[in-house]
Design a protein around this motif. Structure first.
Motif, mmCIF file in Angstrom:
data_model
loop_
_atom_site.group_PDB
_atom_site.id
_atom_site.type_symbol
_atom_site.label_atom_id
_atom_site.label_comp_id
_atom_site.label_asym_id
_atom_site.label_seq_id
_atom_site.Cartn_x
_atom_site.Cartn_y
_atom_site.Cartn_z
ATOM 1 N N GLN A 95 0.851 -1.193 0.000
ATOM 2 C CA GLN A 95 0.000 0.000 0.000
ATOM 3 C C GLN A 95 0.891 1.249 0.000
ATOM 4 O OE1 GLN A 95 -3.032 -0.128 3.024
ATOM 5 N NE2 GLN A 95 -3.554 -2.262 2.593
ATOM 6 N N ARG A 97 1.061 3.835 -2.087
ATOM 7 C CA ARG A 97 0.418 5.129 -2.312
ATOM 8 C C ARG A 97 -0.236 5.650 -1.047
ATOM 9 N NH1 ARG A 97 -3.828 6.673 -7.185
ATOM 10 N NH2 ARG A 97 -4.300 8.789 -6.454
ATOM 11 N N ARG A 98 -0.852 4.762 -0.321
ATOM 12 C CA ARG A 98 -1.525 5.165 0.917
ATOM 13 C C ARG A 98 -0.525 5.726 1.926
ATOM 14 N NH1 ARG A 98 -5.390 1.003 4.299
ATOM 15 N NH2 ARG A 98 -6.244 2.493 5.805
ATOM 16 N N GLU A 101 0.878 9.201 0.620
ATOM 17 C CA GLU A 101 -0.062 10.309 0.829
ATOM 18 C C GLU A 101 -0.105 10.720 2.299
ATOM 19 O OE1 GLU A 101 -3.673 8.758 -0.671
ATOM 20 O OE2 GLU A 101 -3.253 9.294 -2.767
#
Length: 820
Positions: A95, A97-98, A101
């Motif tokens: 994960q 990208r999570r 961000e």
């Protein structure tokens, strides 16, 4: 799209990869409200919090010095390890990208907290800083916000700890230890930590809502499988475009059922419809599938809370915030409508698809909605629509969303009421009448008020219509209906007029449907603004010392002249209105305008109030606006003429020239630059022409009409001259109250120039600009600075601040008597 094969389902779907959750926006708003409440609490309890801060600092000094040095570092390391471990776990689960961000959001939040902390140390907001750190003024040993903690909370908010109880508990323990250590060892305050946590959460939620979250919604195939498990076999399912009309549901699909089940369902529905309604219209074997995704929970919550606060309980539609309750409510209303025999789509299935969605499947009907009809419907179709609604009302069930997009007309002329989920079961008489008022207003938009009234007279009794007329208010209508009525302002008044004329023997009793009227809210806001602005003006000079040093005889004379200004305003308005106006009521309206100007520029608020008053006197809106426009044009011409005349007189008698303040030149230069930019651009010229041409088209004919009535013309011009002369003499009396004398021509130039400069600034009543311009003008006329400030303060007190409470009383009196 998946091709259809034996035993398989044909699926056409397109799922969003990222979605915005309304609940994130709601939580962000609540976090911001928490910050504001904490800051206000700190300011209000500054004396108590100072003592608390002193006790905490005293207790911390008794701790061992080694502990004070080591504990913060240990707590920081502990609070650093846990989020890093959480991030690594998510990276192992791919994960990336999570996590990325969340890290970027945390860094931005920390930077924002650092900037805010530096800004709070500015002298201009020192009181706010002292309240947050719970300290005495002048102390600056503690940071107002903790950038690391703000960034950490924003980071965790972006990741979301829902469904991770072990991580959530570990992080709460780490944050608790970190907070206790910083309070005891570093003197950080409880209030500062609470604001820090709320700020981090608000930033994280704002970014999460703006950027969106990864979608966990079930797809069309999952929905079809869940319907099949409920006994509704689906052979094909296709997503359709979501309408913009506020129809409930996150997503919509059209599903084709199995042939055998379709035939059985059609036979059963035909028998049921014929037994209950005498009509044989049934669906075509398709289903309308509405999906309620849990990520859309709390959608429109802020608007619904606003409506529930503003309107009475029976008027507002208090839809539940929970998706489960929303679905259950709509199922209940569907069953109630079906039991009433009303032509509504039958609810075929209610299923839950995993933990993220609930699905309602309705029988699909072929037809055209009223909104898509061009031309409109026939008299038979109008009668069918009314009969369908009447069947609901006969069983005390309402629809409460009778908009044109939810009224379906089939090929055989029958009306189907779509989506009755906003209504009421066991409805009261008021709720049924509100349903009728919505139907009448919507039909009037599409078939005209005349045909709508003819239908109502044929279908309803006089008593019913008399009870509905006072409910034809925009505030109780559907959102789309209100929007359309704002574009066609003549429809609702015409509908009321025709209905009232059709039942002349019925007494139309006004009905109060609002808990809090917008005027009441305006009054509350104006009161707060008045207190704030008055406190700011009193900081410039002591009111008590000004009143003590002023000659009471000249003060009384200035007060009388201030009261005379309202007589001049009354005469000025009456002179340019053809209708005969009550002098006393018109005078009260001008006094009430002194209160309205607290929240609007003087020309805007006063003009709107006068237009409303004239409309209540049965003056048409166009004539009222033209009359006010003529009065303003004449007042402008008189103002410029008096300024030129008195400037010429003052220029020949004054030893020193009166110069406006320097900032006035910059304001004037800015206005000239804006005007030149508007005239230079074709779009600006078109916009100016579109705004000015209608006004001139109304004002010039009215001005020519008044010119043929010498008595009215003299009354209007005389009132304008009396208004300006009273203000000039009032300012002269305020100067004389402090034992000074300035030539009346110079006083006139100072006043006329100051008002012109102050009116340029879009502040309530010209606050700030008028005072500065008058003070600078009186100083240039030869008055000492202290005397000029005192004279202007007394003048503004008598002409602006003192009339405010009187205007508030006048405004409420006029509203109670329905003169406004």
């Amino acid at each position: 799209m998946t091709p259809s094969q034996p035993g398989e389902i044909e699926v056409t779907d397109q799922l969003e990869r990222r979605i915005r959750k309304p609940v994130d926006l709601l939580r962000c708003a609540l976090s911001c409200a928490e910050i504001a409440a904490l800051v206000l609490a700190g300011i209000a309890a500054s004396a108590t919090t100072t003592g608390v801060e002193t006790d905490i600092v005293g207790a911390s000094r008794r701790l061992p010095h080694a502990l004070i040095d080591v504990a913060p570092k240990v707590a920081l390391i502990g609070l650093f390890i846990v989020p890093v471990a959480l991030g690594l776990q998510l990276l192992f689960r791919r994960q990336l990208r999570r996590v990325g961000e969340a890290v970027v959001t945390g860094i931005l939040a920390a930077a924002a907290a650092s900037v805010a902390d530096n800004l709070l140390r500015n002298a201009a907001v020192s009181r706010l800083y002292d309240a947050i750190i719970m300290s005495r003024p002048g102390a600056s040993h503690v940071a107002a916000l903790d950038p690391y903690l703000v960034g950490l909370v924003a980071y965790l908010t972006m990741i979301s700890l829902v469904g991770r109880p072990s991580w959530r508990n570990a992080l709460w323990v780490a944050v608790g230890v970190y907070s206790i250590v910083h309070i005891a060892a570093l003197g950080t305050t409880v209030l500062s930590l609470l604001i820090t946590l709320a700020a981090g959460r608000a930033i994280g939620l704002a970014v999460r809502y703006g950027a969106g979250s990864a979608s966990q919604r079930p797809g069309a195939r999952d929905i079809a499988v869940a319907l099949a498990a409920a006994g509704v076999g689906v052979t094909a399912i296709r997503r359709v475009r979501q309408p913009r009309t506020g129809v409930a549901g996150s997503r919509r699909y059209t599903a084709q059922t199995a042939v055998t089940q379709t035939a059985e369902a059609q036979t059963a529905e035909a028998q049921t419809a014929e037994a209950k309604t005498g009509e044989g219209a049934t669906g075509d074997g398709s289903l309308d599938v509405v999906v309620y995704d849990r990520d859309q929970q709390a959608a429109g919550a802020i608007y619904r809370v606003y409506r529930s606060v503003r309107l009475l309980g029976q008027v507002s539609r208090n839809a539940p915030l929970s998706v489960d309750h929303e679905v259950e409510r709509r199922a209940l209303l569907s069953y109630a409508a079906e039991d009433a025999g009303a032509p509504t789509p039958a609810l075929r299935a209610l299923v839950r698809v995993g933990p993220e969605a609930s699905v309602l499947a309705y029988t699909h009907y072929q037809g055209t909605t009223l909104a898509s009809r061009n031309p409109g419907c026939s008299d038979a179709e109008l009668s069918s629509i009314w009969d369908a609604v009447s069947r609901l009302h006969a069983h005390r069930v309402t629809h409460r969303a009778l908009t044109a997009d939810r009224i379906l007309l089939t090929g055989d002329g029958q009306a189907i009421l779509l989506d009755p989920g906003d209504g009421d079961v066991g409805a009261t008489d008021l709720q049924i009448r509100l349903d009728l008022s919505q139907l009448l207003a919507e039909l009037a938009l599409y078939v005209g008020p005349e045909r709508t009234v003819d239908l109502a007279l044929a279908k309803a009794s006089a008593d019913e219509l008399v009870a509905v007329v006072p409910l034809l208010q925009p505030v109780v209508l559907a959102r789309s209906t209100r929007h359309e009525l704002r574009r066609r302002r003549d429809v609702l008044p015409a509908l009321r007029k025709l209905l009232s004329a059709a039942v002349p023997d019925g007494a139309v009793v006004p009905v109060r449907l609002e808990r809090i009227r917008l005027r009441t809210l305006l009054t509350m806001v104006a009161s707060v603004v008045a207190a704030y602005l008055l406190a700011g003006e009193l900081e410039r000079a002591s009111l008590a010392s000004v009143l003590r040093s002023a000659d009471w005889r000249w003060s009384i004379a200035a007060l009388a002249l201030s009261a005379t200004t309202y007589i001049g305003a009354t005469l000025s308005l009456s002179g340019f209105v053809a209708a005969r106006l009550s002098f006393f009521r018109t005078l009260l309206v001008q006094v009430a305008g002194s209160f309205v100007t607290l929240v609007t520029p003087a020309a805007v608020g006063g003009a709107a109030l006068n237009v409303r008053y004239l409309q209540r006197k049965k003056v048409p809106a166009a004539v009222a606006a033209a009359s006010i426009g003529v009065a303003q044009v004449v007042a402008f011409v008189l103002h410029i003429s008096l300024l030129v005349v008195f400037a010429a007189i003052a220029g020949t008698t004054a030893k020193t020239s009166i110069q406006p303040p320097r900032w006035a030149y910059f304001v004037l230069a800015g206005l000239v630059a804006v005007a030149l930019a508007v005239f230079a651009l074709p779009a600006g010229r078109r916009l100016l022409r579109a705004r000015v041409s209608p006004t001139l088209g109304q004002v010039l004919p009215r001005l020519l009409e008044v010119a043929h009535q010498p008595r009215k013309m003299a009354e209007g011009i005389g009132g304008g001259l009396l208004l300006s002369a009273s203000y000039i003499l009032c300012l002269a009396a305020c100067v004389a109250a402090f034992g000074r004398s300035v030539p009346i021509a110079s006083i006139a130039v100072v006043y006329l120039t100051g008002v012109a400069i102050g009116s340029v600034l879009p502040t309530p009543g010209g606050v700030g600009g008028v005072e500065a311009a008058l003070t600078a003008g009186l100083t240039a006329a030869g008055l000492p600075g202290a005397v000029a400030v005192s004279s202007v303060l007394l003048f503004r007190l008598l002409t602006f601040w003192l009339p405010v409470p009187v205007g508030w009383v006048a405004l409420n009196y006029l509203e109670r008597k329905h003169y406004l």
